[in-house]
Design an enzyme around this catalytic site. Structure first.
Site, PDB file in Angstrom:
ATOM      1  N   ASP A 151       0.888  -1.318  -0.108  1.00  0.00           N
ATOM      2  CA  ASP A 151       0.029  -0.225   0.287  1.00  0.00           C
ATOM      3  C   ASP A 151       0.654   1.771  -0.024  1.00  0.00           C
ATOM      4  O   ASP A 151       0.656   2.164  -0.194  1.00  0.00           O
ATOM      5  CB  ASP A 151      -0.760   0.012   1.329  1.00  0.00           C
ATOM      6  CG  ASP A 151      -0.136   0.266   3.082  1.00  0.00           C
ATOM      7  OD1 ASP A 151       1.176  -0.117   3.002  1.00  0.00           O
ATOM      8  OD2 ASP A 151      -0.898  -0.375   3.382  1.00  0.00           O
ATOM      9  N   GLY A 152       1.771   0.786  -0.012  1.00  0.00           N
ATOM     10  CA  GLY A 152       3.280   2.323  -0.452  1.00  0.00           C
ATOM     11  C   GLY A 152       2.735   2.890   1.300  1.00  0.00           C
ATOM     12  O   GLY A 152       3.711   4.432   1.622  1.00  0.00           O
ATOM     13  N   ASP A 278      19.903  -4.665  -0.088  1.00  0.00           N
ATOM     14  CA  ASP A 278      19.376  -2.790  -0.292  1.00  0.00           C
ATOM     15  C   ASP A 278      19.025  -2.564   0.464  1.00  0.00           C
ATOM     16  O   ASP A 278      18.895  -1.113   0.788  1.00  0.00           O
ATOM     17  CB  ASP A 278      17.466  -3.348  -0.982  1.00  0.00           C
ATOM     18  CG  ASP A 278      16.648  -4.262  -0.610  1.00  0.00           C
ATOM     19  OD1 ASP A 278      17.130  -5.552   0.392  1.00  0.00           O
ATOM     20  OD2 ASP A 278      15.940  -4.211   0.309  1.00  0.00           O
ATOM     21  N   ASP A 288      18.252   2.127   7.292  1.00  0.00           N
ATOM     22  CA  ASP A 288      16.226   0.636   7.361  1.00  0.00           C
ATOM     23  C   ASP A 288      15.879   0.287   8.488  1.00  0.00           C
ATOM     24  O   ASP A 288      16.384  -0.750   8.136  1.00  0.00           O
ATOM     25  CB  ASP A 288      16.348   0.036   6.250  1.00  0.00           C
ATOM     26  CG  ASP A 288      15.550   0.494   4.854  1.00  0.00           C
ATOM     27  OD1 ASP A 288      15.126   1.814   5.415  1.00  0.00           O
ATOM     28  OD2 ASP A 288      15.387  -0.182   3.664  1.00  0.00           O
TER      29      ASP A 288
HETATM   30  P1  AMP Z   1      12.028  -3.212   3.972  1.00  0.00           P
HETATM   31  O1  AMP Z   1      12.176  -4.091   4.386  1.00  0.00           O
HETATM   32  O2  AMP Z   1      11.490  -1.858   4.768  1.00  0.00           O
HETATM   33  O3  AMP Z   1      13.705  -3.199   3.239  1.00  0.00           O
HETATM   34  O4  AMP Z   1      11.313  -2.878   2.570  1.00  0.00           O
HETATM   35  C1  AMP Z   1      12.168  -3.997   1.305  1.00  0.00           C
HETATM   36  C2  AMP Z   1      10.536  -3.336   0.716  1.00  0.00           C
HETATM   37  O5  AMP Z   1       9.600  -3.789   0.235  1.00  0.00           O
HETATM   38  C3  AMP Z   1      11.489  -1.983  -0.047  1.00  0.00           C
HETATM   39  O6  AMP Z   1      11.473  -2.194  -2.024  1.00  0.00           O
HETATM   40  C4  AMP Z   1      10.445  -1.138   0.257  1.00  0.00           C
HETATM   41  O7  AMP Z   1       9.827   0.164  -0.294  1.00  0.00           O
HETATM   42  C5  AMP Z   1       8.558  -1.920   0.189  1.00  0.00           C
HETATM   43  N1  AMP Z   1       8.185  -1.995   0.954  1.00  0.00           N
HETATM   44  C6  AMP Z   1       8.079  -2.669   2.217  1.00  0.00           C
HETATM   45  N2  AMP Z   1       6.752  -2.168   2.634  1.00  0.00           N
HETATM   46  C7  AMP Z   1       5.717  -2.010   1.764  1.00  0.00           C
HETATM   47  C8  AMP Z   1       4.397  -1.213   1.957  1.00  0.00           C
HETATM   48  N3  AMP Z   1       3.710  -1.028   2.890  1.00  0.00           N
HETATM   49  N4  AMP Z   1       4.147  -1.153   0.436  1.00  0.00           N
HETATM   50  C9  AMP Z   1       4.861  -1.041  -0.876  1.00  0.00           C
HETATM   51  N5  AMP Z   1       6.276  -1.507  -0.679  1.00  0.00           N
HETATM   52  C10 AMP Z   1       6.446  -1.545   0.500  1.00  0.00           C
HETATM   53 MG    MG Z   2      14.891  -1.023   2.446  1.00  0.00          MG
END
Ligand code: AMP
Ligand code: MG
Length: 513
Positions: A151-152, A278, A288
């Site tokens: 959901d972003g 990442d 992060d």
């Molecule tokens: P992270 O676990 O925070 O490193 O995120 C891993 C990937 O998942 C990244 O590309 C984030 O932008 C994506 N992501 C995490 N949570 C969401 C969310 N609620 N909506 C869209 N993308 C997400």
């Molecule tokens: Mg990340």
């Protein structure tokens, strides 16, 4: 939602920090002096996204000291206008669009060629009072082409968590992204529960990750890989531009920064929890904050993250994993290291081999200082390991075991302190005292390096519960006050030094995304 990819022609890679000015308007970003150098990179680096305005933007927390450091006069800005900008709704740059950065990465060892800012966006860069360029990034600002069904958005709890822990890390002098503000969206987000939504305004030296290099390498896009290399060097390692092989020099420089960073994490008992490629910067900043945690009881194999079932990112695994991630960076850089790929592999392998040496040097220095040693040598390694083993055996509180050494160094009784009851303590204490005879100013050194106040998991949980539940941020404010001066004992803050009671122990942490 309108998703758009920029189709402007690529800028010359020889001037990588030239700001992009074509679509700036006189909005708040322009008035605050935001620049947009990343937007000057070729279209493959990002997507521009029309934001979906949120219901009720409201600033919940503003980090005034950080704003001051960044040279941002946010006090002069209308609160509502600021809230609209910091939730993403009110961006005016790029014709009112957010910039979502493209990247890829290995998640728990599996390569994902299409990650990117799925719930985040870059709204600009500022040149801070230290003369350096910093990204202003929003986390939770809405869907992008990289959202992959998500959901972003972000929930207030994880946003508070990142705010608190990143500021705690900064206060511990550990390179980290920082937190400028928390803005409420006024909209619920659906996770296991329905939770209040918020956006974190995050500040970073940049958001270039190991995964950003992997992104172009995986596509065989050597031209853009070179653009990224030039941009990264110009931004983070300008002195490397004139070296024989800038790509190899960059690899070496990132290895050095990451080796030092991980040694610093280890020295405060920090577990990142999701060391995917990442989530590793090339600037050497911690980035992060998800299911991260500080150790309470020492355990070399400790895992808090609910999604880390194999213990891949356990406390003691972090140096090995960092080296694994850097090997992925090395692979990505191979086409730029040498035209002869066999030679490139040989050079990269040799450079990667340096990680352990650099990490061990930093680890010895930091852990030695935590025992009061001005300069720990190889001969001191066993003394450190034996102290750590005592903590492991007693499941003793990591922070408090080290903090207790200052008292002992000042003549405190050997049978006091958190380790005193353990078999082997007396013997260790005698060896330590003997070693300290060669040192001066031990107690003051110990007080400088061993924190009293850290962002303990149960305290963070308590602050989040108050903020999320009753909209009471005073609990968070008090915690921030304690951890913002981690080495200075102050009256009235005793409870922040106490390990959790059995019923307060946090056993699992969650990503919360
Ligand atoms: P992270 O676990 O925070 O490193 O995120 C891993 C990937 O998942 C990244 O590309 C984030 O932008 C994506 N992501 C995490 N949570 C969401 C969310 N609620 N909506 C869209 N993308 C997400
Ligand atoms: Mg990340």
């Amino acid at each position: 939602m309108e998703l758009e990819n920029s189709n402007r022609p690529a800028k010359s890679p020889s001037i990588p920090l030239t700001p992009h000015t074509a679509s700036q308007s006189a909005g708040l970003e322009a008035r605050l002096g935001f620049e947009h150098s990343y937007a000057g990179l070729p279209p493959a680096f990002y997507a521009l996204v029309r934001p979906v305005p949120v219901k009720q933007p409201q600033i919940l927390r503003l980090n005034r000291k950080l704003a001051e450091f960044l040279g941002l006069d946010l006090e002069a800005v209308d609160r509502e206008e600021l809230a609209r900008l910091l939730t993403g709704s009110g961006v005016t740059a790029h014709d009112g669009r957010l910039l979502a950065m493209a990247y890829s990465g290995h998640q728990f060892g599996q390569f994902n060629p299409g990650l990117g800012d799925g719930r985040a966006a870059l709204i600009g860069e500022v040149i801070a009072t230290d003369g350096k360029r910093y990204d202003i990034h929003l986390k939770g600002s809405g869907p992008t082409p990289y959202s992959r069904g998500g959901d972003g958005r972000a929930a207030l709890g994880p946003v508070m968590r990142e705010y608190i822990i990143s500021e705690a890390m900064h206060a511990l002098a550990i390179p980290t992204t920082r937190s400028l503000a928390i803005a409420a969206t006024g909209q619920p987000v659906l996770r296991e529960d329905i939770l209040p939504g918020a956006v974190l305004a995050r500040v970073a030296a940049s958001h270039i990750r190991v995964g950003t290099f992997q992104h172009f390498a995986a596509r065989g896009d050597t031209a853009n890989l070179k653009v990224l290399l030039d941009y990264t060097i110009a931004r983070h390692y300008p002195t490397l531009a004139d070296t024989g092989s800038p790509a190899l020099a960059l690899l070496e420089a990132v290895i050095a920064r990451q080796a030092e960073l991980i040694a610093r994490w280890m020295s405060v008992g920090f577990i990142h929890g999701v060391m995917n490629t990442d989530n590793m910067t090339v600037s050497g900043e911690t980035i992060d904050y998800g299911p991260c945690a500080f150790l309470d009881a020492y355990d070399h194999y400790k895992v808090y993250s609910s999604i880390d079932q194999q213990g891949r990112y356990a406390y003691g695994a972090q140096p090995t994993i960092a080296q694994w991630n850097l090997a992925r960076l090395a692979e990505a850089l191979l086409p730029l290291i040498d035209a002869d790929q066999d030679r490139a592999v040989a050079l990269a392998t040799e450079t990667l081999g340096g990680f352990s040496t650099i990490f061990n040097r930093h680890w010895l220095k930091r852990m030695g200082a935590k025992l009061g040693l001005a300069e720990a040598g190889e001969d001191d390694r066993q003394l450190i390991i034996d102290f750590v083993s005592l903590m492991q055996k007693g499941a003793s509180d990591f922070t408090n075991c080290f903090a207790a050494l200052a008292e002992l160094a000042e003549g405190g009784e050997a049978d006091a302190g958190p380790l005193a009851a353990l078999e082997g303590w007396r013997d260790w204490h005698t060896r330590w005292r003997n070693r300290l005879e060669a040192e001066t100013a031990v107690a003051s050194r110990l007080r400088r390096v061993n924190p009293l106040y850290i962002a303990r998991n149960h305290l963070v949980a308590e602050a989040i519960a108050a903020g999320e539940g009753e909209g009471d941020f005073s609990v968070m404010d008090r915690l921030l006050e304690a951890i913002s001066q981690p080495f200075t004992r102050r009256e009235g803050l005793e409870r922040f030094t106490l390990p959790p009671k059995p019923e307060e122990v946090v056993h699992k942490t969650f990503c919360g995304t």
